[in-house]
Design a protein around this motif. Structure first.
Motif, PDB file in Angstrom:
ATOM      1  N   ASN A 704       0.590 -46.254  10.207  1.00 36.90           N
ATOM      2  CA  ASN A 704       0.904 -47.543   9.600  1.00 36.90           C
ATOM      3  C   ASN A 704       0.157 -47.678   8.273  1.00 36.90           C
ATOM      4  N   ALA A 705       0.378 -48.815   7.591  1.00 37.79           N
ATOM      5  CA  ALA A 705      -0.206 -49.016   6.261  1.00 37.79           C
ATOM      6  C   ALA A 705      -1.725 -49.111   6.312  1.00 37.79           C
ATOM      7  N   ALA A 706      -2.278 -49.728   7.362  1.00 33.93           N
ATOM      8  CA  ALA A 706      -3.729 -49.854   7.475  1.00 33.93           C
ATOM      9  C   ALA A 706      -4.386 -48.479   7.564  1.00 33.93           C
ATOM     10  N   ASP A 707      -3.719 -47.524   8.263  1.00 34.11           N
ATOM     11  CA  ASP A 707      -4.264 -46.169   8.346  1.00 34.11           C
ATOM     12  C   ASP A 707      -4.405 -45.552   6.960  1.00 34.11           C
ATOM     13  N   LEU A 740       8.037 -49.087   4.516  1.00 31.88           N
ATOM     14  CA  LEU A 740       9.338 -49.652   4.899  1.00 31.88           C
ATOM     15  C   LEU A 740      10.104 -48.636   5.738  1.00 31.88           C
ATOM     16  N   ASN A 741      10.389 -48.986   7.000  1.00 35.65           N
ATOM     17  CA  ASN A 741      11.159 -48.123   7.895  1.00 35.65           C
ATOM     18  C   ASN A 741      12.637 -48.230   7.498  1.00 35.65           C
ATOM     19  N   ARG A 742      13.150 -47.124   6.951  1.00 32.71           N
ATOM     20  CA  ARG A 742      14.520 -47.157   6.434  1.00 32.71           C
ATOM     21  C   ARG A 742      15.561 -47.292   7.545  1.00 32.71           C
ATOM     22  N   GLU A 743      15.184 -46.988   8.779  1.00 35.11           N
ATOM     23  CA  GLU A 743      16.144 -47.046   9.896  1.00 35.11           C
ATOM     24  C   GLU A 743      16.159 -48.419  10.557  1.00 35.11           C
ATOM     25  N   PHE A 749       2.476 -53.695   6.351  1.00 35.88           N
ATOM     26  CA  PHE A 749       1.772 -54.056   5.110  1.00 35.88           C
ATOM     27  C   PHE A 749       0.270 -54.110   5.372  1.00 35.88           C
ATOM     28  N   ALA A 750      -0.491 -53.565   4.415  1.00 34.75           N
ATOM     29  CA  ALA A 750      -1.953 -53.709   4.427  1.00 34.75           C
ATOM     30  C   ALA A 750      -2.409 -53.879   2.981  1.00 34.75           C
ATOM     31  N   GLY A 751      -3.450 -54.674   2.775  1.00 32.97           N
ATOM     32  CA  GLY A 751      -3.920 -54.930   1.414  1.00 32.97           C
ATOM     33  C   GLY A 751      -5.425 -54.922   1.317  1.00 32.97           C
ATOM     34  N   GLN A 787       2.752 -56.295  10.630  1.00 26.51           N
ATOM     35  CA  GLN A 787       4.109 -55.827  10.932  1.00 26.51           C
ATOM     36  C   GLN A 787       5.080 -56.970  10.668  1.00 26.51           C
ATOM     37  N   ILE A 788       6.087 -56.716   9.848  1.00 25.85           N
ATOM     38  CA  ILE A 788       6.999 -57.774   9.387  1.00 25.85           C
ATOM     39  C   ILE A 788       8.440 -57.313   9.618  1.00 25.85           C
ATOM     40  N   SER A 789       9.224 -58.187  10.222  1.00 27.87           N
ATOM     41  CA  SER A 789      10.661 -57.927  10.380  1.00 27.87           C
ATOM     42  C   SER A 789      11.384 -58.480   9.166  1.00 27.87           C
ATOM     43  N   LEU A 790      12.111 -57.628   8.458  1.00 29.29           N
ATOM     44  CA  LEU A 790      12.785 -58.042   7.233  1.00 29.29           C
ATOM     45  C   LEU A 790      14.220 -58.476   7.503  1.00 29.29           C
ATOM     46  N   GLN A 791      14.726 -59.285   6.601  1.00 26.67           N
ATOM     47  CA  GLN A 791      16.120 -59.713   6.662  1.00 26.67           C
ATOM     48  C   GLN A 791      16.825 -59.284   5.379  1.00 26.67           C
ATOM     49  N   LYS A 792      18.127 -59.118   5.468  1.00 30.87           N
ATOM     50  CA  LYS A 792      18.891 -58.726   4.288  1.00 30.87           C
ATOM     51  C   LYS A 792      18.765 -59.825   3.239  1.00 30.87           C
ATOM     52  N   GLY A 793      18.510 -59.428   2.022  1.00 32.12           N
ATOM     53  CA  GLY A 793      18.339 -60.384   0.936  1.00 32.12           C
ATOM     54  C   GLY A 793      16.892 -60.746   0.656  1.00 32.12           C
TER      55      GLY A 793
END
Length: 863
Positions: A704-707, A740-743, A749-751, A787-793
């Motif tokens: 993941n991003a934190a790693d 971003l998981n393309r599938e 996200f980590a910052g 961990q974030i679930s994205l939506q189209k747009g």
């Protein structure tokens, strides 16, 4: 009423006369000759005080004795004794100072002048402190708390609390020192006494510095300095620069330390304080000694010594001579060191401070030891030991016992070595001197090892190692671990032997890094000095050219004047003037040719400088091409993300900000990073960041991003040799990174200090990064993975702080994060290329005539 008016007018006349004179001492003497006898005592005391502040002991003595002849009662005699005590204390005649203060206290107590007697007692505690008679100083100081409290004398009470803090600081009892200093601060805060509050902040800085918390010390000193600057107290401002210089020096920031000391020296020169100028020179010399530039060290220490001799301050002359001897010893010139240490010891004997005399014997013993003159060394160590025992200075008594033990160890007198080292160790344990315990344990362990007493040696060396780890003392750790490795190798425990050898090697490497820092600092300081010299030479050359221009201008004017005279004469003597005019014209032509030659030379020099500038610009442009080659190319980014924009605007040609795109398994990894600095330094960090991210992606071991951020921080710290926040190397980067998981369209996200912003259905959602950078930090916790679930747009934005922190607008203020997020929300209604255009247009309009202050990177993408 008439007497009162006469007295008022007399005093008014005195102050007017003094104020109009450039020399207050001469003014006072003039006033004495014009004043009635009743005023002579007070005026002679003022003359003595002025001489004392000017560093003239003999003249001050004469003035005070003149006052003594006018002392017609015990009260005035007490004033004389009090001021004589102060004079003798200031110039290091401590026993005489004690006698005078005792006389003043007795006289004032007998006459019921208790507040004045308490004042004399307060100054007497300062004498005891400087004589290292700390118990007497503490007891007498504490006896003043009750009377000051009963009299509701807050200012004096704060002073005595502050004084107690300074005594405990000398005793390295930091908890007690901190307690008394805080008591003083509370009173001064309530009194709104800004000057005294600043003094207390300065004292808190001394505690932090003694404990090695250099950032806190610097913060305290700068608080004090800000107050002193507001109050326009140049003397205290200069002193704070001295304290800052010492703190940077202890933190191994040699250039910063040298800069602070030089500023302090110049400030003291501007106010005519020779003693403090010499103090700054002394410290500058010690920095040069520390980085190995002994010639420069001797130069500054000789200047310091000359100044102390000029003002006649014997205690400081003794210190300066001793420091100069240390320079000779550091350079390996032990004979000259010995003779100079003996001169310093003679001065200390004359002044009578037993602690200083004992220190002088210790220095002489060290020089004899370096010359392999063991008997002479032992004699002087024993003299020092007797004196330290006499004044109950247990810390230094233990140090001398340890030195004697090491001297016996050097002579292979094992029994005597063990005896003295055990006594030193026992005493250091009793007074809880941790570093001393560590070194006595190491020395004793070395003796046991030479006697093949492995079990004893192992036990005591493990104690030394534990203290070394506790105190971060790499030399103590290196020596103890090396011997432990040899012990375990001998006993067949090869695993432990290897572990301790690795620990020895790591400590040795850190010491080598410290030495490298000193060498680099020496080279940098030498380079800066040469650079300043070149600037001075260039300025001198420019001044010479300017002088030549003026010269030629004057010659031209003279020729013009001659020409005018010739023309006037030509009206009377036409034939003769024609010949003269022809001759003058020839001279003018020669001058013109010479001026044109000078012009051609100037143009050649200009062209040379322009050529050098072009080479520098070409180098930076080439660096820019290298950096751009490391950034993801446009066609690669188009292949990874169709709808996106990159707003990348370096402050200079090369940038400390960078962006990163990469496919990793089923993920697309995207990052926006802000490295420490900008321009060429920032570009180095950005190239390191890109390289390390590529290295991490190549491992295939992240989930993941934190790693990614966790591994990146470890690699940055390793590559920059960062061990702790104390080492002063805080370089690194802030970054926001997504996977971003393309599938599945799931997002990790980590910052590190940088956020992720998502605009969804005309609403802005912000995910803050962790409040720590990629690099060394006081709270180096594990990075959080979001961990974030994205939506189209959905529209995602990552950015550095360059856009947000830009100054501009009508009032020249920062844009700020709130306004930037509002701008993102408004522009998100357009497609990605148009958003980039709007961001650039707004930025240029906002910035206006202000300069861009930092690099900028903004990444936008649409799901």
């Amino acid at each position: 009423m008439q007497n009162y008016r006469h007295r008022f007018l007399s005093v008014f006349f005195i102050f007017i006369t003094i104020g109009l004179s450039a020399n207050p001492i001469d003014s006072l003497k003039k006033v004495i000759s014009q004043s009635p006898n009743a005023k002579h005592f007070e005026l002679w005391v003022q003359v003595g005080l002025h001489y004392r502040e000017a560093g003239n002991f003999d003249s001050a003595q004469i003035a005070f004795h003149n006052a003594r002849t006018m002392a017609v009662n015990d009260s005035l005699k007490a004033v004389y004794w009090h001021n004589q005590g102060g004079l003798n204390w200031r110039f290091g005649y401590y026993n005489q100072a004690i006698a005078f203060y005792d006389s003043a206290i007795d006289a004032r107590m007998q006459n019921g002048l208790h507040s004045q007697a308490n004042k004399s007692k307060y100054y007497l505690t300062l004498v005891y402190r400087d004589l290292s008679q700390y118990r007497k100083a503490i007891d007498l100081a504490k006896s003043l708390i009750a009377p000051y409290t009963n009299d509701d004398d807050s200012a004096s009470l704060a002073d005595i609390y502050n004084h107690l803090g300074s005594i405990f600081l000398r005793l390295h009892n930091y908890d007690s020192a901190n307690f008394w200093y805080e008591q003083a601060i509370d009173i001064r805060f309530a009194m709104k006494d800004s000057l005294k509050m600043a003094d207390s902040y300065s004292n808190m800085g001394k505690i932090a510095r003694e404990q090695g918390v250099y950032n806190d010390a610097i913060a305290h000193y700068k608080k004090a300095q800000q107050i002193y600057t507001t109050l326009k107290d140049k003397d205290k401002v200069a002193y704070t620069y001295l304290l800052l210089g010492g703190t940077y020096w202890q933190a191994k920031k040699y250039q910063e330390a040298l800069q602070e000391y030089l500023i302090s020296m110049r400030l003291y020169e501007s106010i005519g304080s020779k003693q403090h100028v010499a103090s700054a020179q002394k410290n500058i010399g010690l920095i040069y000694r520390d980085i190995g530039n002994i010639d420069k060290a001797v130069e500054y220490h000789m200047r310091s010594l000359d100044t102390y001799r000029e003002i006649g301050n014997k205690p400081l002359i003794g210190v300066a001579v001793s420091i100069l001897a240390g320079d000779y010893w550091s350079a390996g010139n032990y004979n000259q060191a010995l003779s100079t240490y003996i001169k310093a010891l003679d001065i200390r004997k004359e002044l009578g401070n037993k602690s200083h005399i004992a220190g002088g014997y210790n220095n002489v013993a060290l020089a004899y030891k370096s010359l392999e003159m063991q008997d002479s060394s032992m004699i002087n160590y024993r003299r020092a030991l007797t004196l330290y025992r006499g004044i109950d200075d247990q810390r230094n008594e233990a140090a001398i016992l340890n030195n004697i033990g090491n001297l016996h160890k050097r002579d292979s007198a094992v029994d005597s070595a063990v005896h003295y080292l055990q006594k030193a160790l026992a005493l250091r344990k009793r007074i809880e001197h941790r570093q001393g315990i560590g070194y006595s344990s190491l020395n004793l362990g070395q003796v046991y090892w030479t006697e093949q007493k492995s079990r004893k040696s192992e036990k005591i060396l493990l104690e030394a190692r534990a203290i070394a780890q506790e105190l971060s003392d790499d030399y103590l750790l290196k020596e103890s671990c090396l011997l432990l490795s040899a012990i375990y190798q001998k006993t067949g425990n090869y695993q432990k032997s290897l572990a301790f050898y690795q620990e020895f090697h790591a400590a040795e490497k850190r010491l080598q890094v410290d030495e490298s820092i000193r060498r680099v600092a020496d080279m940098q300081i030498r380079f800066e000095a040469e650079k300043r010299m070149r600037i001075v030479e260039k300025k001198d050359a420019e001044l010479k050219q300017q002088a030549m221009r003026i010269y030629y201008l004057l010659v031209g004017l003279a020729l013009l004047l001659v020409l005018i005279v010739v023309v006037i004469i030509a009206l009377l003597q036409k034939r003769k003037s024609n010949r003269l005019l022809a001759m003058r014209n020839m001279e003018i032509q020669e001058q013109k040719a010479e001026i044109e030659a000078q012009r051609d030379l100037a143009e050649d020099q200009r062209d040379t400088i322009a050529g050098q500038n072009d080479k520098i610009n070409d180098s930076i442009l080439y660096a820019s091409r290298i950096q751009n080659a490391l950034l993801p190319p446009d066609d690669q980014m188009e292949g990874l993300l169709k709808q996106h924009f990159i707003f990348f605007k370096p402050k200079d040609v090369v940038s400390g900000d960078f962006y990163y795109f990469q496919n990793y398994q089923q993920y697309t990894v995207i990052a926006a990073a802000d490295c420490t600095g900008h321009g060429v330094p920032g570009a180095f960090m950005s190239m390191l960041g890109i390289s390390l991210l590529n290295e991490i992606m190549a491992t295939g071991e992240i989930e993941n991003a934190a790693d990614v951020l966790q591994i990146l921080r470890a690699k940055v710290m390793k590559n920059l040799h960062q061990t702790s926040v104390r080492d002063g190397n805080s370089d690194g980067m802030d970054i926001s990174l997504i996977m971003l998981n393309r599938e599945t369209q799931k997002l990790h996200f980590a910052g590190a200090n940088n956020p992720l912003v998502i605009v969804r259905n005309d609403e802005l959602i912000a995910y803050d990064g962790d409040r720590m950078p990629i690099g060394v930090h006081i709270h180096a916790d594990r990075f959080k993975n979001n961990q974030i679930s994205l939506q189209k747009g959905d529209k995602l934005y990552m950015y550095s702080d360059g856009y947000v922190d830009q100054f501009g607008g009508k009032y020249g203020r920062k844009l700020m994060s709130k306004n930037f997020k509002k701008l993102l929300l408004e522009s998100s209604k357009f497609d990605m290329p148009e958003q980039k255009t709007q961001l650039n247009t707004f930025f240029e309009k906002w910035k206006g005539n202000y300069r861009q202050i930092d690099d900028i990177v903004i990444i936008g993408l649409e799901i």
